[in-house]
Design a protein around this motif. Structure first.
Motif, PDB file in Angstrom:
ATOM      1  N   ALA A   1     -78.532  -2.851 -70.112  1.00 46.27           N
ATOM      2  CA  ALA A   1     -79.654  -2.400 -70.942  1.00 46.27           C
ATOM      3  C   ALA A   1     -80.958  -2.458 -70.158  1.00 46.27           C
ATOM      4  O   ALA A   1     -81.799  -1.553 -70.246  1.00 46.27           O
ATOM      5  N   ALA A   2     -81.127  -3.522 -69.353  1.00 47.96           N
ATOM      6  CA  ALA A   2     -82.360  -3.663 -68.582  1.00 47.96           C
ATOM      7  C   ALA A   2     -82.477  -2.535 -67.552  1.00 47.96           C
ATOM      8  O   ALA A   2     -83.560  -1.969 -67.347  1.00 47.96           O
ATOM      9  N   ALA A   3     -81.369  -2.191 -66.930  1.00 47.24           N
ATOM     10  CA  ALA A   3     -81.397  -1.118 -65.920  1.00 47.24           C
ATOM     11  C   ALA A   3     -81.789   0.208 -66.576  1.00 47.24           C
ATOM     12  O   ALA A   3     -82.589   0.983 -66.026  1.00 47.24           O
ATOM     13  N   LEU A   4     -81.237   0.459 -67.771  1.00 45.41           N
ATOM     14  CA  LEU A   4     -81.565   1.716 -68.462  1.00 45.41           C
ATOM     15  C   LEU A   4     -83.021   1.723 -68.921  1.00 45.41           C
ATOM     16  O   LEU A   4     -83.714   2.734 -68.820  1.00 45.41           O
ATOM     17  N   THR A   5     -83.485   0.568 -69.412  1.00 48.27           N
ATOM     18  CA  THR A   5     -84.886   0.478 -69.855  1.00 48.27           C
ATOM     19  C   THR A   5     -85.818   0.791 -68.691  1.00 48.27           C
ATOM     20  O   THR A   5     -86.794   1.530 -68.837  1.00 48.27           O
ATOM     21  N   LYS A   6     -85.489   0.262 -67.525  1.00 49.97           N
ATOM     22  CA  LYS A   6     -86.340   0.483 -66.353  1.00 49.97           C
ATOM     23  C   LYS A   6     -86.358   1.977 -65.978  1.00 49.97           C
ATOM     24  O   LYS A   6     -87.413   2.542 -65.668  1.00 49.97           O
ATOM     25  N   LEU A   7     -85.188   2.596 -66.049  1.00 49.39           N
ATOM     26  CA  LEU A   7     -85.122   4.032 -65.736  1.00 49.39           C
ATOM     27  C   LEU A   7     -86.009   4.832 -66.689  1.00 49.39           C
ATOM     28  O   LEU A   7     -86.736   5.735 -66.283  1.00 49.39           O
ATOM     29  N   ILE A   8     -85.948   4.478 -67.974  1.00 49.03           N
ATOM     30  CA  ILE A   8     -86.740   5.193 -68.979  1.00 49.03           C
ATOM     31  C   ILE A   8     -88.236   4.962 -68.739  1.00 49.03           C
ATOM     32  O   ILE A   8     -89.030   5.907 -68.747  1.00 49.03           O
ATOM     33  N   GLN A   9     -88.594   3.707 -68.476  1.00 47.64           N
ATOM     34  CA  GLN A   9     -90.022   3.399 -68.246  1.00 47.64           C
ATOM     35  C   GLN A   9     -90.546   4.121 -67.011  1.00 47.64           C
ATOM     36  O   GLN A   9     -91.636   4.691 -67.022  1.00 47.64           O
ATOM     37  N   ASN A  10     -89.756   4.089 -65.954  1.00 47.81           N
ATOM     38  CA  ASN A  10     -90.175   4.774 -64.725  1.00 47.81           C
ATOM     39  C   ASN A  10     -90.344   6.266 -64.960  1.00 47.81           C
ATOM     40  O   ASN A  10     -91.248   6.905 -64.440  1.00 47.81           O
ATOM     41  N   TYR A  11     -89.430   6.800 -65.750  1.00 47.41           N
ATOM     42  CA  TYR A  11     -89.501   8.235 -66.032  1.00 47.41           C
ATOM     43  C   TYR A  11     -90.783   8.555 -66.805  1.00 47.41           C
ATOM     44  O   TYR A  11     -91.503   9.496 -66.472  1.00 47.41           O
ATOM     45  N   ASP A  12     -91.061   7.745 -67.824  1.00 52.27           N
ATOM     46  CA  ASP A  12     -92.248   8.008 -68.645  1.00 52.27           C
ATOM     47  C   ASP A  12     -93.515   7.946 -67.799  1.00 52.27           C
ATOM     48  O   ASP A  12     -94.407   8.784 -67.927  1.00 52.27           O
ATOM     49  N   ALA A  13     -93.581   6.949 -66.927  1.00 51.79           N
ATOM     50  CA  ALA A  13     -94.762   6.833 -66.063  1.00 51.79           C
ATOM     51  C   ALA A  13     -94.762   7.962 -65.037  1.00 51.79           C
ATOM     52  O   ALA A  13     -95.795   8.570 -64.754  1.00 51.79           O
ATOM     53  N   GLY A  14     -93.588   8.255 -64.498  1.00 51.12           N
ATOM     54  CA  GLY A  14     -93.483   9.281 -63.457  1.00 51.12           C
ATOM     55  C   GLY A  14     -93.744  10.679 -63.987  1.00 51.12           C
ATOM     56  O   GLY A  14     -94.113  11.591 -63.249  1.00 51.12           O
ATOM     57  N   LYS A  15     -93.561  10.831 -65.294  1.00 51.56           N
ATOM     58  CA  LYS A  15     -93.749  12.138 -65.910  1.00 51.56           C
ATOM     59  C   LYS A  15     -95.166  12.658 -65.675  1.00 51.56           C
ATOM     60  O   LYS A  15     -95.396  13.865 -65.543  1.00 51.56           O
ATOM     61  N   ALA A  16     -96.109  11.707 -65.624  1.00 53.35           N
ATOM     62  CA  ALA A  16     -97.500  12.088 -65.382  1.00 53.35           C
ATOM     63  C   ALA A  16     -97.619  12.807 -64.051  1.00 53.35           C
ATOM     64  O   ALA A  16     -98.511  13.623 -63.839  1.00 53.35           O
ATOM     65  N   VAL A  17     -96.692  12.497 -63.163  1.00 53.00           N
ATOM     66  CA  VAL A  17     -96.755  13.074 -61.832  1.00 53.00           C
ATOM     67  C   VAL A  17     -95.812  14.263 -61.693  1.00 53.00           C
ATOM     68  O   VAL A  17     -96.137  15.270 -61.074  1.00 53.00           O
ATOM     69  N   THR A  18     -94.623  14.131 -62.293  1.00 53.13           N
ATOM     70  CA  THR A  18     -93.621  15.162 -62.062  1.00 53.13           C
ATOM     71  C   THR A  18     -93.734  16.343 -63.027  1.00 53.13           C
ATOM     72  O   THR A  18     -93.498  17.472 -62.650  1.00 53.13           O
ATOM     73  N   GLU A  19     -94.075  16.076 -64.264  1.00 53.40           N
ATOM     74  CA  GLU A  19     -94.053  17.176 -65.237  1.00 53.40           C
ATOM     75  C   GLU A  19     -95.421  17.515 -65.789  1.00 53.40           C
ATOM     76  O   GLU A  19     -95.629  18.574 -66.343  1.00 53.40           O
ATOM     77  N   GLY A  20     -96.339  16.583 -65.674  1.00 50.13           N
ATOM     78  CA  GLY A  20     -97.661  16.820 -66.242  1.00 50.13           C
ATOM     79  C   GLY A  20     -97.766  16.233 -67.634  1.00 50.13           C
ATOM     80  O   GLY A  20     -96.782  16.141 -68.354  1.00 50.13           O
ATOM     81  N   VAL A  21     -98.950  15.797 -67.970  1.00 53.21           N
ATOM     82  CA  VAL A  21     -99.201  15.159 -69.254  1.00 53.21           C
ATOM     83  C   VAL A  21     -99.941  16.155 -70.140  1.00 53.21           C
ATOM     84  O   VAL A  21    -100.963  16.710 -69.729  1.00 53.21           O
ATOM     85  N   ARG A  22     -99.404  16.354 -71.327  1.00 54.17           N
ATOM     86  CA  ARG A  22    -100.103  17.259 -72.258  1.00 54.17           C
ATOM     87  C   ARG A  22    -101.418  16.608 -72.659  1.00 54.17           C
ATOM     88  O   ARG A  22    -101.423  15.563 -73.309  1.00 54.17           O
ATOM     89  N   THR A  23    -102.502  17.204 -72.222  1.00 55.15           N
ATOM     90  CA  THR A  23    -103.805  16.568 -72.378  1.00 55.15           C
ATOM     91  C   THR A  23    -104.746  17.461 -73.162  1.00 55.15           C
ATOM     92  O   THR A  23    -104.743  18.685 -72.968  1.00 55.15           O
ATOM     93  N   VAL A  24    -105.514  16.860 -74.012  1.00 56.73           N
ATOM     94  CA  VAL A  24    -106.507  17.643 -74.728  1.00 56.73           C
ATOM     95  C   VAL A  24    -107.892  17.044 -74.464  1.00 56.73           C
ATOM     96  O   VAL A  24    -108.075  15.841 -74.444  1.00 56.73           O
ATOM     97  N   LEU A  25    -108.831  17.954 -74.177  1.00 57.55           N
ATOM     98  CA  LEU A  25    -110.225  17.561 -73.940  1.00 57.55           C
ATOM     99  C   LEU A  25    -110.962  17.792 -75.246  1.00 57.55           C
ATOM    100  O   LEU A  25    -111.003  18.901 -75.741  1.00 57.55           O
ATOM    101  N   CYS A  26    -111.538  16.725 -75.793  1.00 53.56           N
ATOM    102  CA  CYS A  26    -112.193  16.879 -77.089  1.00 53.56           C
ATOM    103  C   CYS A  26    -113.627  16.394 -77.044  1.00 53.56           C
ATOM    104  O   CYS A  26    -113.981  15.540 -76.251  1.00 53.56           O
ATOM    105  N   GLY A  27    -114.416  16.891 -77.956  1.00 53.29           N
ATOM    106  CA  GLY A  27    -115.793  16.464 -78.047  1.00 53.29           C
ATOM    107  C   GLY A  27    -116.564  17.524 -78.792  1.00 53.29           C
ATOM    108  O   GLY A  27    -116.157  18.692 -78.809  1.00 53.29           O
ATOM    109  N   LYS A  28    -117.668  17.105 -79.389  1.00 53.84           N
ATOM    110  CA  LYS A  28    -118.475  18.086 -80.126  1.00 53.84           C
ATOM    111  C   LYS A  28    -119.035  19.103 -79.118  1.00 53.84           C
ATOM    112  O   LYS A  28    -119.035  18.828 -77.900  1.00 53.84           O
ATOM    113  N   PRO A  29    -119.514  20.225 -79.603  1.00 58.66           N
ATOM    114  CA  PRO A  29    -120.045  21.239 -78.696  1.00 58.66           C
ATOM    115  C   PRO A  29    -121.154  20.679 -77.805  1.00 58.66           C
ATOM    116  O   PRO A  29    -121.916  19.809 -78.238  1.00 58.66           O
TER     117      PRO A  29
END
Ligand code: GDP
Length: 454
Positions: free
Chosen positions: A200-228
């Motif tokens: 379970a620990a090995a799988l958890t680590k794989l998932i965590q690494n993937y989630d963090a790595g996603k910012a680099v490999t796939e891109g993070v869906r980001t929204v820029l917000c603020g009043k005009p």
């Protein structure tokens, strides 16, 4: 098995183009439209050999010249005979050569069919095939490194190790349960628990690494917000390095949602600029506002922009409220102007608050570092195994769910059979990941998103 052919180089003019054939008749078909300057036939070449010559039309007219490379089964990408016909990289030339090999009996390759054949011939597993896709799609150094590792089999190796642990645990459990009269040592509760927890620990680590790595490999869906007028478009243009949004000093003129992928340091952001979150009377503006709210809900990351040179308004407070519970970065913009913004409420609501001027290039470094820290990508080691995509993540997560059920069953004192059913299901998920027990539908889904010629 048919012999397939496709143009494997991009669909654009370039120095070199390549038509690739794979299958029983690949070399024979290539030979039929090729005349080597040395006089040797392609059919007489051993694997990993190249010949320079001319590609010929049916009537013997010269179509182009170039180098043909021959690979012999099973030592090739697909495990079949392969011929790679390199010609000049004009769109028309490569198309003509492709038509010529079709006329000689090759059939058009489906998207990803070369890699699918490699998978079916045991040259790689499903996880590695997905690594191939990621290598092609990689947009940065780290993404490429991560994908290269998957392709080289690091994820598969890790999954196999977890599977082995589980298979031994399941086998010991089954033997003990099935042959109570034999002298089989009782499976010790503690060691079984330990094995399951390790998996379970090995799988958890794989998932965590993937989630963090996603910012680099796939891109993070980001929204820029603020009043005009807080500087969203200016910030977006700084990020993308070009004037994409309409930047203007008239409040409320950035009305369209502009989507764009940008790279800040090693982080890839899939950004959308919005019309702000102002509750405006104007119809067009209102559509923008609704989209902004929807976007915040659907985003992985919100960059909330505030004007450092203007007082905090109710619109700002509305944005602060919308951001609660989301992964957010607050930007106090316009630090080159005298500060009139009272930042207490912002500092209290956001974990990360950056002070910068979107008009100053130095803001990019500030943003890059903050994003890397916020998204957990700082310190990520891309030489480690990183899952290649959501499908692999889902398999790991499902397997983890079954392992947790198995642990709970163990603690609840349920029968060995009940524990074993869960372990079996976990193994099933992991074998789906590597493709050893994947259904036709899963395999189809993996290759559906491939490009033709790969
Ligand atoms: P948006 O409506 O939030 O997209 O805001 P814009 O990007 O169109 O910016 C509004 C105005 O603020 C423009 O006149 C920008 O030139 C100006 N602006 C944006 N960022 C800064 C900054 O860091 N410093 C200063 N002095 N002006 C800025």
């Amino acid at each position: 098995m048919t012999t397939i052919a496709a143009i494997s180089t991009p669909n654009a003019a370039g120095g070199i183009g390549m038509v690739r054939l794979s299958g029983e008749k690949a070399i024979e078909i290539a030979d039929a439209c090729f005349r080597g300057v040395s006089g040797r036939r392609l059919t007489s070449l051993s694997g990993y050999s190249a010949a320079y010559g001319q590609y010929l039309e049916a009537d013997g007219a010269v179509l182009d010249d170039g180098v043909a490379i021959v690979y012999r089964a099973p030592k090739s990408y697909t495990g079949e005979d392969i011929a790679e016909l390199c010609c000049h990289g004009g769109l028309f030339v490569t198309q003509k050569l492709l038509r010529r090999v079709y006329a000689l009996g090759a059939v058009p390759a489906e998207p990803g069919e070369f890699t699918r054949r490699a998978f079916e011939n045991g040259k790689m597993d499903l996880a590695q095939a997905e690594g191939v896709m990621k290598v092609i799609a990689a947009q940065g150094e780290s993404a490429l490194k991560a994908a290269g590792n998957t392709l080289a089999g690091s994820v598969s190796k890790k999954i196999h190790a977890v599977c082995d642990t589980l298979v031994s645990a399941a086998a010991a459990l089954a033997a003990w349960a099935d042959y109570p009269d034999e002298d089989i040592p009782a499976v010790e509760h503690g060691s079984l628990r330990e094995a399951l927890q390790k998996a379970a620990a090995a799988l958890t680590k794989l998932i965590q690494n993937y989630d963090a790595g996603k910012a680099v490999t796939e891109g993070v869906r980001t929204v820029l917000c603020g009043k005009p007028n807080v500087g969203k478009s200016t910030l977006m243009n700084l990020l993308s390095g070009c004037e994409k949004s309409i930047v203007t000093s008239i409040p409320g003129t950035t009305r369209d949602v502009v989507e764009e992928t940008v790279r800040v340091g090693d982080i890839v952001l899939r950004l959308s600029d919005t019309a702000g979150i102002r509750e405006a009377g104007d119809e067009v503006e209102r559509i923008g506002v609704r989209i902004a709210k929807d976007k915040i809900e659907g985003a992985d990351l919100v960059i909330a922009v505030f004007d450092g040179a203007a007082p905090l308004t109710n619109e700002d407070r509305a944005l602060i409220d919308l951001c609660r519970g989301k992964r957010c970065l607050a930007v106090i913009n316009k630090t080159d102007l005298p500060r009139t913004l009272e930042t207490g409420e912002i500092e209290a609501a956001f974990d990360t608050v950056l002070y910068l001027s979107a008009k100053d290039d130095a803001a990019l470094d500030t943003l890059g570092e903050a994003l890397s820290a916020l998204l957990g990508a700082a310190g990520l080691d891309f030489s480690q195994e990183i899952l290649a995509g959501e499908r692999q993540r889902r398999c790991c997560e499902n397997a983890l769910g079954y392992l947790n059920d198995a642990l709970a069953a163990l603690d609840a004192g349920l029968t060995v059979d009940a524990v074993n059913v869960d372990i079996d299901c976990a193994i099933g998920e992991l074998l789906t990941l590597t493709g050893q027990r994947a259904s036709e539908a899963v395999v189809n889904e993996v290759f559906r998103s491939f490009c033709v010629g790969k």
